[in-house]
Design a protein around this motif. Structure first.
Motif, PDB file in Angstrom:
ATOM      1  N   ALA A 150       0.858  -1.183   0.000  1.00  0.00           N
ATOM      2  CA  ALA A 150       0.000   0.000   0.000  1.00  0.00           C
ATOM      3  C   ALA A 150       0.893   1.231   0.000  1.00  0.00           C
ATOM      4  CB  ALA A 150      -0.908  -0.009   1.221  1.00  0.00           C
ATOM      5  N   MET A 151       0.832   2.041  -1.064  1.00  0.00           N
ATOM      6  CA  MET A 151       1.729   3.174  -1.243  1.00  0.00           C
ATOM      7  C   MET A 151       0.930   4.475  -1.197  1.00  0.00           C
ATOM      8  SD  MET A 151       4.308   1.583  -4.136  1.00  0.00           S
ATOM      9  CE  MET A 151       5.587   2.805  -3.778  1.00  0.00           C
ATOM     10  N   SER A 152       1.085   5.194  -0.101  1.00  0.00           N
ATOM     11  CA  SER A 152       0.317   6.423   0.111  1.00  0.00           C
ATOM     12  C   SER A 152       0.885   7.603  -0.657  1.00  0.00           C
ATOM     13  CB  SER A 152       0.293   6.761   1.600  1.00  0.00           C
ATOM     14  OG  SER A 152       1.600   7.083   2.050  1.00  0.00           O
ATOM     15  N   GLY A 153       2.141   7.499  -1.063  1.00  0.00           N
ATOM     16  CA  GLY A 153       2.815   8.631  -1.690  1.00  0.00           C
ATOM     17  C   GLY A 153       3.796   9.291  -0.746  1.00  0.00           C
ATOM     18  N   GLY A 154       3.934   8.732   0.456  1.00  0.00           N
ATOM     19  CA  GLY A 154       4.872   9.259   1.432  1.00  0.00           C
ATOM     20  C   GLY A 154       6.164   8.460   1.475  1.00  0.00           C
ATOM     21  N   VAL A 155       7.102   8.921   2.284  1.00  0.00           N
ATOM     22  CA  VAL A 155       8.405   8.285   2.352  1.00  0.00           C
ATOM     23  C   VAL A 155       8.341   6.923   3.024  1.00  0.00           C
ATOM     24  CG1 VAL A 155       8.957   9.499   4.513  1.00  0.00           C
ATOM     25  CG2 VAL A 155      10.813   8.627   3.064  1.00  0.00           C
ATOM     26  N   ASP A 156       7.497   6.771   4.040  1.00  0.00           N
ATOM     27  CA  ASP A 156       7.441   5.507   4.777  1.00  0.00           C
ATOM     28  C   ASP A 156       6.986   4.347   3.911  1.00  0.00           C
ATOM     29  OD1 ASP A 156       8.260   6.722   7.171  1.00  0.00           O
ATOM     30  OD2 ASP A 156       6.206   7.299   7.667  1.00  0.00           O
ATOM     31  N   SER A 157       5.891   4.536   3.188  1.00  0.00           N
ATOM     32  CA  SER A 157       5.367   3.442   2.375  1.00  0.00           C
ATOM     33  C   SER A 157       6.283   3.128   1.190  1.00  0.00           C
ATOM     34  CB  SER A 157       3.947   3.763   1.877  1.00  0.00           C
ATOM     35  OG  SER A 157       3.926   4.940   1.096  1.00  0.00           O
ATOM     36  N   ALA A 158       7.004   4.135   0.684  1.00  0.00           N
ATOM     37  CA  ALA A 158       7.933   3.895  -0.418  1.00  0.00           C
ATOM     38  C   ALA A 158       9.089   3.008   0.039  1.00  0.00           C
ATOM     39  CB  ALA A 158       8.458   5.225  -0.955  1.00  0.00           C
ATOM     40  N   VAL A 159       9.656   3.318   1.200  1.00  0.00           N
ATOM     41  CA  VAL A 159      10.752   2.504   1.727  1.00  0.00           C
ATOM     42  C   VAL A 159      10.256   1.118   2.112  1.00  0.00           C
ATOM     43  CG1 VAL A 159      12.433   2.292   3.603  1.00  0.00           C
ATOM     44  CG2 VAL A 159      12.100   4.500   2.474  1.00  0.00           C
ATOM     45  N   ALA A 160       9.054   1.032   2.655  1.00  0.00           N
ATOM     46  CA  ALA A 160       8.485  -0.269   3.027  1.00  0.00           C
ATOM     47  C   ALA A 160       8.356  -1.166   1.801  1.00  0.00           C
ATOM     48  CB  ALA A 160       7.130  -0.079   3.697  1.00  0.00           C
ATOM     49  N   ALA A 161       7.882  -0.603   0.682  1.00  0.00           N
ATOM     50  CA  ALA A 161       7.746  -1.382  -0.552  1.00  0.00           C
ATOM     51  C   ALA A 161       9.112  -1.849  -1.049  1.00  0.00           C
ATOM     52  CB  ALA A 161       7.037  -0.552  -1.611  1.00  0.00           C
ATOM     53  N   ALA A 162      10.108  -0.951  -0.997  1.00  0.00           N
ATOM     54  CA  ALA A 162      11.448  -1.304  -1.455  1.00  0.00           C
ATOM     55  C   ALA A 162      12.044  -2.409  -0.595  1.00  0.00           C
ATOM     56  CB  ALA A 162      12.349  -0.063  -1.431  1.00  0.00           C
ATOM     57  N   ARG A 163      11.835  -2.334   0.695  1.00  0.00           N
ATOM     58  CA  ARG A 163      12.353  -3.375   1.591  1.00  0.00           C
ATOM     59  C   ARG A 163      11.669  -4.724   1.338  1.00  0.00           C
ATOM     60  NH1 ARG A 163      13.254  -0.793   7.668  1.00  0.00           N
ATOM     61  NH2 ARG A 163      14.899   0.686   7.108  1.00  0.00           N
ATOM     62  N   ALA A 164      10.390  -4.684   1.019  1.00  0.00           N
ATOM     63  CA  ALA A 164       9.673  -5.934   0.734  1.00  0.00           C
ATOM     64  C   ALA A 164      10.257  -6.607  -0.506  1.00  0.00           C
ATOM     65  CB  ALA A 164       8.184  -5.649   0.550  1.00  0.00           C
ATOM     66  N   VAL A 165      10.628  -5.803  -1.497  1.00  0.00           N
ATOM     67  CA  VAL A 165      11.244  -6.354  -2.704  1.00  0.00           C
ATOM     68  C   VAL A 165      12.606  -6.964  -2.370  1.00  0.00           C
ATOM     69  CG1 VAL A 165      12.250  -5.765  -4.940  1.00  0.00           C
ATOM     70  CG2 VAL A 165      10.037  -4.814  -4.289  1.00  0.00           C
ATOM     71  N   GLU A 166      13.403  -6.234  -1.599  1.00  0.00           N
ATOM     72  CA  GLU A 166      14.735  -6.726  -1.254  1.00  0.00           C
ATOM     73  C   GLU A 166      14.695  -7.980  -0.369  1.00  0.00           C
ATOM     74  OE1 GLU A 166      16.915  -3.460   0.367  1.00  0.00           O
ATOM     75  OE2 GLU A 166      17.301  -2.569  -1.599  1.00  0.00           O
ATOM     76  N   ALA A 167      13.560  -8.171   0.318  1.00  0.00           N
ATOM     77  CA  ALA A 167      13.404  -9.377   1.140  1.00  0.00           C
ATOM     78  C   ALA A 167      13.057 -10.594   0.293  1.00  0.00           C
ATOM     79  CB  ALA A 167      12.340  -9.148   2.198  1.00  0.00           C
ATOM     80  N   GLY A 168      12.913 -10.377  -1.021  1.00  0.00           N
ATOM     81  CA  GLY A 168      12.664 -11.490  -1.925  1.00  0.00           C
ATOM     82  C   GLY A 168      11.219 -11.734  -2.274  1.00  0.00           C
ATOM     83  N   HIS A 169      10.333 -10.814  -1.905  1.00  0.00           N
ATOM     84  CA  HIS A 169       8.913 -11.004  -2.190  1.00  0.00           C
ATOM     85  C   HIS A 169       8.547 -10.496  -3.580  1.00  0.00           C
ATOM     86  CE1 HIS A 169       8.400 -12.172   1.950  1.00  0.00           C
ATOM     87  NE2 HIS A 169       8.821 -10.993   2.396  1.00  0.00           N
ATOM     88  N   ASP A 170       7.477 -11.049  -4.119  1.00  0.00           N
ATOM     89  CA  ASP A 170       6.911 -10.593  -5.387  1.00  0.00           C
ATOM     90  C   ASP A 170       5.937  -9.473  -5.056  1.00  0.00           C
ATOM     91  OD1 ASP A 170       5.816 -10.250  -7.873  1.00  0.00           O
ATOM     92  OD2 ASP A 170       4.758 -12.176  -7.921  1.00  0.00           O
TER      93      ASP A 170
END
Length: 385
Positions: free
Chosen positions: A6-26
């Motif tokens: 869920a990407m609100s357009g803020g810094v927190d959700s952007a970093v959260a999405a990037a970390r989820a990708v780096e953790a190996g998730h689709d």
């Protein structure tokens, strides 16, 4: 896992999405459009979910390299958050729209759709952590950074919702680290200010917004004994604990100021009294839920109805207060009608300025045990005072 970020357009959700990708998730990014007003821009706004926010979210998703979509949840948001906000104020209660949005939009409507589409979890930029006990049961806990901890607004999560939730920012010690990480990743939102206030009232004028939606009608201002002290121009303009703007016209016998103690929408009356009367010895609510195992299954009690030690927090940024809580199976309201079961919380020290409609979140250590919407309060000061 297949994760919807869920990407609100803020810094927190952007970093959260990037970390989820780096953790190996689709990962797939999604922005929730909560308003159909095409002119809702950040100019003059202090909330979130504007058109500019959706574009910020898309830029971040593009840099991360994940698919990105905008989902229209405006009708559900109006019904479950905006209309609920109006109804609660009309009933003399003080709702928390962010709690309702988390409960009914981000972790109900969004999660329901995500699971239906085959996603395993929804990741958000909230500061909270999820742990598992020895038997693999999920628990919601405070974030590493208590100053930024958002577990209070997540207290409405149910056990089922917790099973499909992911909070990649929970272990991070500070918001400054998140901004630094966003800058390193090249995100344009690295220094974007945090959103605040009620998103659907961007100018922050809650009273004016409510008056426009509900209207205002003159009524009486009473003391705790029922004596008429003055007139008001609309009960919805008042909040529990308010001191200024009462227009009573003459001082009390002891010369002390009066505060709003109660709002009675059925009779359009406002009750005022001394500051001491704002202190509450007990709060309770019939609308409650557990974030994981309930107290009996967790081993905090050995039989239903037994009291247990906890801390209670009644605002997002207030300190948790030591308390005892219990669930009454056959509670009775002021009119003698059975309303149970009811979660009853008795703080060790009186709570101040708490209103029906607010959310009380229970903690045991750092764990979020559950929450209730406050429907009933008991003053620590007798009515004769």
């Amino acid at each position: 896992m297949k994760v919807l970020a869920a990407m609100s357009g803020g810094v927190d959700s952007a970093v959260a999405a990037a970390r989820a990708v780096e953790a190996g998730h689709d990962v797939v990014g999604v922005h929730l459009a909560l308003s159909r007003q095409p002119g809702t821009l950040r100019t003059g706004a202090r909330g979130c979910c504007t058109i500019e926010d959706s574009m910020d979210a898309q830029r971040a998703a593009n840099m991360i390299g994940i698919p990105y979509y905008v989902w229209d949840f405006s009708e559900r948001f109006k019904l479950d958050v905006v209309d609920d906000f109006i109804a609660e104020y009309s009933a003399g209660r003080t709702p928390n729209p962010c709690m309702r949005c988390n409960e009914r939009i981000k972790f109900a409507a969004l999660l329901e759709k995500a699971v239906a589409l085959g996603f395993d979890a929804v990741a958000t930029g909230h500061y909270a952590t999820i742990r598992e006990d020895a038997n693999g049961n999920r628990e919601l806990h405070r974030a590493a950074a208590w100053a930024k901890d958002q577990s209070y607004v997540l207290g409405v999560l149910t056990t089922e919702q917790l099973a499909h939730s992911m909070f990649p920012l929970g272990p991070t010690p500070s918001k400054d680290e998140i901004r630094a990480e966003a800058a390193e990743r090249g995100f344009s939102v690295a220094n974007k200010p945090d959103s605040h206030d009620i998103c659907f009232i961007p100018d922050g004028n809650t009273r004016g917004w409510l008056a426009d939606k509900v209207g205002a009608e003159q009524g009486e201002i009473l003391n705790r004994s029922g004596e008429v002290l003055g007139k008001h121009e609309g009960a919805l303009a008042f909040t529990i604990g308010q001191r200024k703007g009462l227009n009573v016209g003459y001082p009390t016998d002891d010369g002390k100021p009066r505060f709003v103690l109660e709002i009675r929408p059925k009779t359009n009356e406002v009750v005022v009294g001394p500051r001491e009367a704002l202190a509450l010895a007990e709060i309770a609510g019939t609308t409650f839920s557990w974030a994981g195992l309930d107290p009996l299954a967790s081993g905090f009690i050995t039989e239903p109805g037994e009291s247990f030690d906890c801390h209670v927090q009644v605002r997002a940024h207030s300190d948790p207060m030591p308390a005892v809580a219990r669930v009454d199976a056959t509670a009775v309201d002021a009119e003698g009608l059975q309303v149970g079961p009811e979660l009853v919380v008795t703080p060790h020290e009186p709570l101040n300025g708490v209103s029906p409609g607010q959310t009380a979140v229970l903690y045991v250590g750092t764990r979020v045990l559950g929450q209730c919407t406050i429907a009933r309060t008991v003053s620590a000061v007798p009515a004769a005072v």
